[in-house]
Design a protein around this motif. Structure first.
Motif, PDB file in Angstrom:
ATOM      1  N   LYS A   1      24.470  24.282  54.257  1.00  0.00           N
ATOM      2  CA  LYS A   1      24.832  24.223  52.835  1.00  0.00           C
ATOM      3  C   LYS A   1      23.720  24.850  51.986  1.00  0.00           C
ATOM      4  CE  LYS A   1      27.988  22.682  49.902  1.00  0.00           C
ATOM      5  NZ  LYS A   1      29.401  23.101  49.987  1.00  0.00           N
TER       6      LYS A   1
ATOM      7  N   LYS B   1      25.091  31.521  57.808  1.00  0.00           N
ATOM      8  CA  LYS B   1      25.402  30.112  57.577  1.00  0.00           C
ATOM      9  C   LYS B   1      26.217  29.520  58.723  1.00  0.00           C
ATOM     10  CE  LYS B   1      28.372  27.241  54.680  1.00  0.00           C
ATOM     11  NZ  LYS B   1      29.365  27.067  55.735  1.00  0.00           N
TER      12      LYS B   1
ATOM     13  N   TYR C   1      24.080  28.446  52.098  1.00  0.00           N
ATOM     14  CA  TYR C   1      25.241  28.812  51.274  1.00  0.00           C
ATOM     15  C   TYR C   1      24.822  28.979  49.816  1.00  0.00           C
ATOM     16  CZ  TYR C   1      29.224  27.980  48.208  1.00  0.00           C
ATOM     17  OH  TYR C   1      30.121  28.064  47.185  1.00  0.00           O
TER      18      TYR C   1
ATOM     19  N   GLN D   1      25.560  34.790  54.099  1.00  0.00           N
ATOM     20  CA  GLN D   1      26.806  34.037  54.243  1.00  0.00           C
ATOM     21  C   GLN D   1      27.282  34.046  55.697  1.00  0.00           C
ATOM     22  OE1 GLN D   1      29.216  36.082  51.382  1.00  0.00           O
ATOM     23  NE2 GLN D   1      28.362  34.999  49.642  1.00  0.00           N
TER      24      GLN D   1
END
Length: 537
Positions: A204, A445, A207, A442
């Protein structure tokens, strides 16, 4: 300017200032909780008083975008939980640095961290929009001088148009610098939240840092638009100069000398743009190498390599410089060794594959270093030439030098605008690179989720990388804030600049003051560039 007016201006709705300020006290009054979707258009019609469908839709879309922003901020706050946690490392309070929400505190926090900011700021010399805005401010005085010195000559009409377009560019530049500051502050907020959630949710955290992608994309677009507009102003200045040199009082020798100077300046500008483009292409090849290595690592699922990729990717969210590319290559090679165990001599030779043009990663790293050095040398040369031209202006301080003074001031304006254009062009390339790095984050992640059970083993390294990334954004916030300040003074006084034009006697006084100021600034700039060049050799 109030928060409401700043929002209206950023959406091209400032003409509604009186109506909005009469209806709302703060922007949160427009949130979805206070103004439901089915109520917005009716509110625009009845309370704002807009009846035209096209304009109603424009206001509606701006409000909906604002509501989405409020929703995202609320989600981020929930995800972060305790964002007030203290993050103090290496003697720096990163909670304070990344928590900036008031522009008035930027100078205070920069002063507190002056040494670290100064060290990091050197790597952004070629996208120093603060320097560009100061140069743009100087252009106003140069055009004023040209106007006063062309009184009675046909070319003055071109100078009048130049003044008008300059006024428009100043206002657009102030708005752009405001957008840069807002984007930089938003990125710091993402980094602050990322640090808050890192220990419990490392994926997270990645992110939230990756959300800087959209901000970087916006900044790349704005920088590109400014580069184009500066280029158009440069063309108008050239038209004015060309008309001025056709005057019968200008000798053939003077005419040829001016045209040659402008041609050389244009050639130098084109060369810088070409060199920057080549640097971008070389960066792109390094990125391809990174992607290839990451794909190999995904297949092997080596945790140690994943850490290298995370460190590489987060650490380069902002720092798309040559030194970063070199360290990136090193990390990728190190990761490949983790994946393969032991890299044989044959495998090392295979690095010279067809896709990479027969060059090893070390070759490309060396080429990047060389290209950056060439750009620095060219910038020093260009700035030195401009300083010489400014010195020549000092020689035209007598009444008998009226048109020569105009020619020289327009010539300096053209060279200065060319310098500004290159900075904005470089900024566009830079922010496009930042956007790509964020997009790569991204993808990373998802890989982090695989190792979430062992988060404690690598959270410390990720935290350090997020802090480094955030500090880069903080330095760019400082650069953008000072750029905004530099152009704000001009924007505030633009009406006086356009309407209170100097007469010939005032122009004579302006020559000494303007040339002295520019000489001092250019001398400092050359000195700084040489220091950076020496440090990187």
């Amino acid at each position: 300017m109030s928060t409401v007016d700043a929002w209206l201006q950023s959406n091209g709705l400032l003409s509604y200032s009186e109506q909005f300020n009469a209806q709302i006290d703060e922007l949160h009054d427009l949130s979805a909780e206070n103004l439901h979707d089915d109520q917005i258009k009716n509110w625009i019609k009845e309370d704002i008083g807009e009846k035209k469908t096209i304009k109603i839709n424009k206001v509606y879309n701006a409000i909906k975008k604002l509501q989405e922003q409020f929703k995202q901020e609320s989600e981020e706050k929930d995800a972060a939980g305790n964002t007030a946690m203290k993050i103090v490392k290496h003697g720096f309070d990163y909670n304070e640095i990344f928590g900036i929400s008031d522009e008035n505190r930027i100078k205070i926090i920069v002063a507190k961290n002056a040494q670290q900011v100064a060290r990091k700021e050197k790597q952004y010399y070629d996208i120093n929009v603060s320097e560009a805005m100061r140069d743009l401010a100087t252009c106003g005085s140069l055009i004023q001088l040209a106007y006063a010195s062309t009184n009675g000559y046909r070319c003055q009409s071109k100078v009048v148009r130049l003044l008008s377009e300059y006024g428009s560019l100043v206002k657009e530049s102030y708005l752009a610098s405001s957008q840069f500051v807002m984007a930089s502050m938003s990125s710091l907020r993402y980094h602050k939240i990322a640090l808050a959630v890192l220990r419990k949710k490392p994926a997270k955290a990645i992110y939230f840092v990756s959300q800087c992608s959209e901000l970087a994309g916006q900044m790349a677009t704005v920088a590109g638009e400014l580069s184009e507009k500066v280029g158009k102003l440069e063309d108008i200045a050239k038209d004015a100069l060309e008309l001025a040199v056709t005057d019968k009082s200008v000798t053939d020798e003077e005419r040829a000398k001016v045209r040659q100077a402008i041609a050389e300046a244009k050639a130098a500008e084109k060369q810088l743009e070409k060199m920057t483009q080549q640097l971008r292409e070389q960066h792109e090849q390094v990125r391809i190498d990174e992607d290839r290595a990451i794909e190999d690592a995904k297949q092997a699922r080596q945790q140690s390599f994943l850490l290298s990729v995370v460190k590489l990717t987060v650490g380069t969210v902002v720092t798309a410089t040559c030194s970063t590319a070199v360290s990136a290559v090193s990390l990728v090679k190190e990761g490949m060794q983790h994946v393969a165990g032991i890299v044989s001599t044959d495998q090392k030779e295979d690095e010279k594959d067809a896709d990479s043009g027969g060059k090893t990663v070390d070759d490309r790293a060396w080429l990047l270093t060389q290209k950056k050095y060439e750009i620095q040398s060219k910038l020093i040369e260009q700035t030195s030439e401009l300083a010489k031209t400014v010195e020549e202006l000092k020689g035209f301080s007598g009444k008998e030098n009226q048109l020569q003074r105009a020619l020289k001031s327009i010539e300096i304006a053209i060279k200065t605008l060319g310098k500004i254009k290159v900075i904005f062009s470089n900024a566009k390339v830079f922010w496009s690179g930042v956007q790509k790095n964020c997009q790569q984050l991204q993808q990373t992640k998802g890989d982090l989720d695989v190792f979430v059970s062992d988060a404690d083993l690598f959270c410390e390294q990720i935290e350090e990388s997020i802090i480094n990334s955030g500090m880069d954004w903080f330095v760019l916030l400082k650069v953008n804030f000072f750029a905004k300040e530099a152009i704000h003074h001009v924007d505030k006084n633009i009406d006086a600049i356009l309407n209170d034009l100097p007469d010939e006697s005032e122009a004579l006084q302006l020559v000494a003051a303007l040339s002295g100021e520019m000489t001092k600034r250019l001398t400092n700039e050359i000195s700084n560039l040489k220091q950076i060049e020496a440090a990187e050799q």
